[in-house]
Structure formats: C-alpha cells, structure tokens
Design a protein around this motif. Structure first.
Motif, PDB file in Angstrom:
ATOM      1  N   THR A  19       0.921  -1.140  -0.199  1.00 16.86           N
ATOM      2  CA  THR A  19      -0.253  -0.059  -0.017  1.00 16.86           C
ATOM      3  C   THR A  19       0.874   1.322   0.218  1.00 16.86           C
ATOM      4  O   THR A  19       0.698   2.267  -0.807  1.00 16.86           O
ATOM      5  CB  THR A  19      -0.985  -0.053   1.321  1.00 16.86           C
ATOM      6  N   GLU A  47       6.740   6.741  -0.726  1.00 19.65           N
ATOM      7  CA  GLU A  47       5.532   5.882  -0.825  1.00 19.65           C
ATOM      8  C   GLU A  47       4.573   6.281  -1.851  1.00 19.65           C
ATOM      9  O   GLU A  47       3.748   5.268  -2.579  1.00 19.65           O
ATOM     10  CB  GLU A  47       4.957   5.354   0.496  1.00 19.65           C
ATOM     11  N   ASP A  48       4.572   7.642  -2.026  1.00 11.47           N
ATOM     12  CA  ASP A  48       3.683   7.974  -3.171  1.00 11.47           C
ATOM     13  C   ASP A  48       4.157   7.579  -4.693  1.00 11.47           C
ATOM     14  O   ASP A  48       3.015   7.259  -5.375  1.00 11.47           O
ATOM     15  CB  ASP A  48       3.601   9.653  -3.495  1.00 11.47           C
ATOM     16  N   TYR A  49       5.530   7.258  -4.663  1.00  7.88           N
ATOM     17  CA  TYR A  49       5.923   6.793  -6.081  1.00  7.88           C
ATOM     18  C   TYR A  49       5.934   5.310  -6.139  1.00  7.88           C
ATOM     19  O   TYR A  49       5.892   4.494  -7.023  1.00  7.88           O
ATOM     20  CB  TYR A  49       7.200   7.218  -6.412  1.00  7.88           C
ATOM     21  N   ASN A  52       1.107   1.603  -3.689  1.00  7.24           N
ATOM     22  CA  ASN A  52       0.273   1.176  -4.694  1.00  7.24           C
ATOM     23  C   ASN A  52      -0.364   2.335  -5.625  1.00  7.24           C
ATOM     24  O   ASN A  52      -0.575   2.043  -6.879  1.00  7.24           O
ATOM     25  CB  ASN A  52      -1.176   0.669  -4.161  1.00  7.24           C
ATOM     26  N   LEU A  53      -0.278   3.418  -5.006  1.00  9.61           N
ATOM     27  CA  LEU A  53      -0.684   4.813  -5.942  1.00  9.61           C
ATOM     28  C   LEU A  53       0.406   4.895  -7.015  1.00  9.61           C
ATOM     29  O   LEU A  53      -0.153   5.156  -8.153  1.00  9.61           O
ATOM     30  CB  LEU A  53      -0.488   5.944  -5.014  1.00  9.61           C
ATOM     31  N   GLU A  56      -0.040   2.101  -9.594  1.00  5.47           N
ATOM     32  CA  GLU A  56      -1.452   2.553 -10.666  1.00  5.47           C
ATOM     33  C   GLU A  56      -1.128   3.671 -11.602  1.00  5.47           C
ATOM     34  O   GLU A  56      -1.723   3.789 -12.607  1.00  5.47           O
ATOM     35  CB  GLU A  56      -2.704   2.784  -9.620  1.00  5.47           C
ATOM     36  N   ARG A  57      -0.574   4.731 -10.985  1.00  4.70           N
ATOM     37  CA  ARG A  57      -0.361   6.143 -11.458  1.00  4.70           C
ATOM     38  C   ARG A  57       0.817   6.041 -12.851  1.00  4.70           C
ATOM     39  O   ARG A  57       0.489   6.527 -13.826  1.00  4.70           O
ATOM     40  CB  ARG A  57      -0.060   7.236 -10.618  1.00  4.70           C
ATOM     41  N   TRP A  63       7.147   2.353 -12.526  1.00  3.96           N
ATOM     42  CA  TRP A  63       7.030   1.710 -11.069  1.00  3.96           C
ATOM     43  C   TRP A  63       8.657   1.193 -11.010  1.00  3.96           C
ATOM     44  O   TRP A  63       9.130   1.484  -9.904  1.00  3.96           O
ATOM     45  CB  TRP A  63       5.764   1.128 -10.932  1.00  3.96           C
TER      46      TRP A  63
END
Length: 141
Positions: A19, A47-49, A52-53, A56-57, A63
């Motif tokens: 997550t 963790e933004d990179y 999970n975010l 998905e992004r 990633w």
C-alpha cells in the motif's frame, strides 16, 4: 533463504512494497521500525511513487524504475550489508535491484508476532514524565 527473524548479522534493510513503503532496519538482531516511506521524494514522498498509488499512476514499467531509484538512494544513505525486499507488490518486479533479495511475507508475520510477544520497554525518562502510571489501573465503577 535466511529468515528475517533469525538474522543476526550486521545491518539489514527491509523494504516492503505494498500500500505504501514499509521499512525496518535490523542491526545485530535488533529490529528498528522506520518510516522511510514518508521521506520527501520528487513531488511527494517515497511511498507516493513506489506504493500502490505509484504502481497505478505510472504503470509497471515506470514503477519498477522508480523502485530501483528509491532502493538505490536508501542503500546509499543507510549502507546496509543486506537488503530484503518484500510486501505484496514485490511480485510485480521482473528482477530485483542489484544486491537485493526477495523476502517472504511469512517472515513479516513471524516478526509481527514476536513484537507482540515481547513486552514494551519503558525507559527511565518515560517514567519521569507527568502522569505516567506503571501500575495497573483499577476499573472505575
């Protein structure tokens, strides 16, 4: 593969891709939880990179490159002798960054249970704080 719970070497860095970005450093058999995922990175946090975010992004290919970059930075800063990457998203890595090995989620459960088995240590400083009560409180009726 050596279990995390039995690691007694020098410094091992554990990074959990899921997550967010979980992290812990094990130094001479002592586990020190860390919050490295909250450190600033680019226009957000690690963790933004690589959580999970980010998956998905940015999609799997980008990633994976971001994971490699983050791992490289953390290894350079912390200088561990061993790096274990685990978590639910490790399955999305085609290959792990150089010098890293995959961890098993079973190790995370074992470590979690061990943390619950060991009572927390109360420091002398904590006992001196106002309002600290070391004895069991009676239930109010």
């Amino acid at each position: 593969m050596q279990a995390l719970g039995s690691y007694r070497g020098g410094k091992m860095l554990f990074l959990g891709l899921g997550t967010g970005l979980g992290s812990a450093m094990i130094v001479n058999g002592i586990v020190e939880p860390m919050e490295l995922g909250h450190l600033p990175y680019k226009k957000g946090t690690y963790e933004d990179y690589v959580g999970n975010l980010g998956l998905e992004r940015f999609g799997k290919k980008r990633w994976r490159n971001l994971v490699e970059d983050v791992v490289e930075r953390l290894v350079a800063a912390l200088e561990p002798e061993d790096v274990v990457i685990g978590g639910g998203n490790v399955i999305h890595m085609n290959k792990l960054p150089r010098g890293c090995r995959a961890g098993d989620n079973a190790d995370a459960f074992i470590g979690g249970f061990r943390m619950w088995d060991d009572p927390p240590q109360t420091t002398h400083r904590a006992r001196k704080k106002k309002g600290f009560v070391a004895r069991k409180r009676r239930a109010r009726t």
